[in-house]
Design a protein around this motif. Structure first.
Motif: not given
Ligand code: 5RP
Length: 292
Positions: A73-78, A48-55, A96-105
């Motif tokens: 652990x695999x995705x990046x900020x944003x 996937x090209x960033x910023x990625x979306x994973x359902x 949401x909190x777990x992902x937000x700690x790495x800048x992931x929505x």
């Protein structure tokens, strides 16, 4: 738009197809290699090209948690993760909190439509920050039914799954009401053709609905449901609805009774009714039925 889709079962597999038909690029991952587009979850992320979306479309609880931990652990900020499973709404804030700690929505999406969704579309109840919800709009538009309804941004994180939970609570009570009416009609001698009574209700009545249409389908397959056992499982949404009602002191007698009817359906015999029979016998000498 590009999207990763994790979980390609009855729901996820058809959602991949509906998204592709709408022109989106979907990279699907499933632990079953026969349906998966890529061998590993990390391959999905890499493609996937960033910023990625994973359902994420896997069973609620442990399986969803496992996928979210891996994605964190695999995705990046944003990047953004959507949980479209039937997760308990109280899990959403944690995710949401777990992902937000790495800048992931994170966006939660209650999805309704079952196996018919591929053709008819999926009703979507979405929770999360506007920024992420807006970004995913092309995906929501492709999945939702045609026409003005079938999509809502219900509120903050958790609101989508809360709305879906209440939807499912209503689903329990509606199914129970049709079922009770059907049993009563089947019981009496005066009604000759219960299936045709149900069919007649499909047009013009106050109680016409898609569930009624499905009840008629079921009666067309097996007119008196003789091939089925009166046994119904539950996957948690009814229980969570009743628990939320207790937390908020909101009376939900119909939904609660429909949940308890499922519990009763799993008993060969009723221990509590043995006690009722025993007590009637104790105080009034009323007859009891003994086991053979
Ligand atoms: O979401 C759905 C339909 O809207 C599922 O089919 C539903 O969750 C099934 O729930 P249960 O197993 O508790 O009857």
């Amino acid at each position: 738009m590009q999207i990763g889709l994790v979980g390609l079962g009855k729901m996820g597999g058809n959602m991949r197809e509906r998204l592709r038909r709408a022109g989106h690029t979907v990279i699907g991952f499933d632990t079953n290699p026969a349906v998966s587009d890529v061998p590993h979850l990390s391959d999905l992320v890499d493609q996937l090209e960033g910023p990625r979306a994973v359902w994420v479309m896997v069973p609620a609880g442990g399986p969803t948690q496992e996928v979210i931990d891996r994605l964190a652990s695999l995705l990046k900020h944003d990047d953004v993760v959507v949980d479209g499973g039937n997760s308990r709404w109280t899990d959403d804030e944690k995710h949401a909190k777990e992902l937000a700690a790495r800048g992931i929505g994170f966006v939660d999406a209650g999805v309704s439509g079952g196996v018919w969704g591929l053709e008819h579309g999926y009703a979507l109840m979405v929770g999360g920050e506007k920024e992420y919800v807006e970004r995913l709009k092309p995906i929501f538009d492709a999945l939702k039914p045609d026409g003005p309804y079938g999509y809502v941004h219900a509120g903050k994180v958790g609101a989508g799954h809360f709305a879906k939970m209440v939807h499912n609570g209503i689903e329990y009570a509606m199914m129970q009401a049709y079922a009770e009416g059907w049993e009563l009609l089947e019981k009496v001698d005066s009604v000759d053709n219960v299936r045709e009574v149900f069919r007649s209700w499909q047009d013009g009545t106050v109680i016409r609905s898609w569930l009624l249409d499905l009840a008629v389908n079921a009666l067309d397959d097996d007119e008196h449901l003789r091939q089925l056992r009166g046994y119904a499982e539950d996957s948690g949404e009814g229980r969570w609805t009743v628990e939320a009602a207790i937390d908020n002191a909101v009376p939900l007698p119909a939904i609660t009774a429909s949940l308890f009817a499922r519990f009763a359906s799993r008993q060969e015999d009723s221990p509590q009714m043995k006690m009722v029979a025993a007590l009637r016998n104790q105080f009034g000498g009323h007859a009891v039925e003994k086991k053979a």
